[in-house]
Design a protein around this motif. Structure first.
Motif, PDB file in Angstrom:
ATOM      1  N   PRO A 142       0.814  -1.223   0.000  1.00  0.00           N
ATOM      2  CA  PRO A 142       0.000   0.000   0.000  1.00  0.00           C
ATOM      3  C   PRO A 142       0.856   1.286   0.000  1.00  0.00           C
ATOM      4  O   PRO A 142       0.474   2.280  -0.628  1.00  0.00           O
ATOM      5  CB  PRO A 142      -0.822  -0.110   1.290  1.00  0.00           C
ATOM      6  N   THR A 143       1.989   1.250   0.667  1.00  0.00           N
ATOM      7  CA  THR A 143       2.881   2.414   0.654  1.00  0.00           C
ATOM      8  C   THR A 143       3.417   2.658  -0.753  1.00  0.00           C
ATOM      9  O   THR A 143       3.445   3.791  -1.230  1.00  0.00           O
ATOM     10  CB  THR A 143       4.052   2.227   1.644  1.00  0.00           C
ATOM     11  N   ALA A 144       3.821   1.593  -1.435  1.00  0.00           N
ATOM     12  CA  ALA A 144       4.324   1.721  -2.805  1.00  0.00           C
ATOM     13  C   ALA A 144       3.248   2.313  -3.710  1.00  0.00           C
ATOM     14  O   ALA A 144       3.522   3.213  -4.515  1.00  0.00           O
ATOM     15  CB  ALA A 144       4.787   0.368  -3.334  1.00  0.00           C
ATOM     16  N   ILE A 145       2.021   1.821  -3.566  1.00  0.00           N
ATOM     17  CA  ILE A 145       0.911   2.321  -4.388  1.00  0.00           C
ATOM     18  C   ILE A 145       0.658   3.796  -4.082  1.00  0.00           C
ATOM     19  O   ILE A 145       0.455   4.600  -4.992  1.00  0.00           O
ATOM     20  CB  ILE A 145      -0.352   1.478  -4.159  1.00  0.00           C
ATOM     21  N   ARG A 146       0.687   4.166  -2.820  1.00  0.00           N
ATOM     22  CA  ARG A 146       0.469   5.562  -2.431  1.00  0.00           C
ATOM     23  C   ARG A 146       1.565   6.465  -3.012  1.00  0.00           C
ATOM     24  O   ARG A 146       1.291   7.526  -3.545  1.00  0.00           O
ATOM     25  CB  ARG A 146       0.418   5.669  -0.902  1.00  0.00           C
ATOM     26  N   TRP A 147       2.812   6.022  -2.940  1.00  0.00           N
ATOM     27  CA  TRP A 147       3.920   6.809  -3.486  1.00  0.00           C
ATOM     28  C   TRP A 147       3.787   6.957  -4.997  1.00  0.00           C
ATOM     29  O   TRP A 147       4.115   7.996  -5.555  1.00  0.00           O
ATOM     30  CB  TRP A 147       5.247   6.182  -3.123  1.00  0.00           C
ATOM     31  N   GLU A 148       3.309   5.902  -5.681  1.00  0.00           N
ATOM     32  CA  GLU A 148       3.085   5.979  -7.136  1.00  0.00           C
ATOM     33  C   GLU A 148       2.050   7.052  -7.447  1.00  0.00           C
ATOM     34  O   GLU A 148       2.251   7.884  -8.331  1.00  0.00           O
ATOM     35  CB  GLU A 148       2.565   4.645  -7.675  1.00  0.00           C
ATOM     36  N   LYS A 149       0.925   7.015  -6.718  1.00  0.00           N
ATOM     37  CA  LYS A 149      -0.155   7.964  -6.973  1.00  0.00           C
ATOM     38  C   LYS A 149       0.267   9.397  -6.696  1.00  0.00           C
ATOM     39  O   LYS A 149      -0.164  10.323  -7.393  1.00  0.00           O
ATOM     40  CB  LYS A 149      -1.385   7.604  -6.139  1.00  0.00           C
TER      41      LYS A 149
END
Length: 85
Positions: free
Chosen positions: A48-55
């Protein structure tokens, strides 16, 4: 009559000038494509952190179909630049 070696040296000088102005392309050593699982493992973060950083645009990524991939060196550079800023 002109010296042929002078003409060659002149051409070499022109080529050197063009090469100095041309931006360098990433070398094979700078391109290491990894998936999200590997990214999370290397950065010790959750998915979820990786996805948040992508967004948020904190880390660069690209898609191949529905798969997300990362250039590891670009991610590291991006995170280092954000830390300094």
């Amino acid at each position: 009559m002109n010296n042929p070696f002078e003409a060659i040296l002149s051409e070499i000088g022109e080529v050197k000038a063009i090469l100095k102005e041309t931006p360098t392309l990433p070398t094979a050593a700078q391109v290491e494509i990894i998936d999200r699982a590997e990214l999370c493992k290397r950065l010790a973060i959750t998915e979820p952190t990786a996805i948040r950083w992508e967004k948020k645009g904190a880390i660069p990524c690209f898609r191949i179909g529905s798969n997300v991939r990362y250039n590891w060196h670009s991610v590291v550079s991006s995170l280092e630049n954000r830390r300094v800023a």
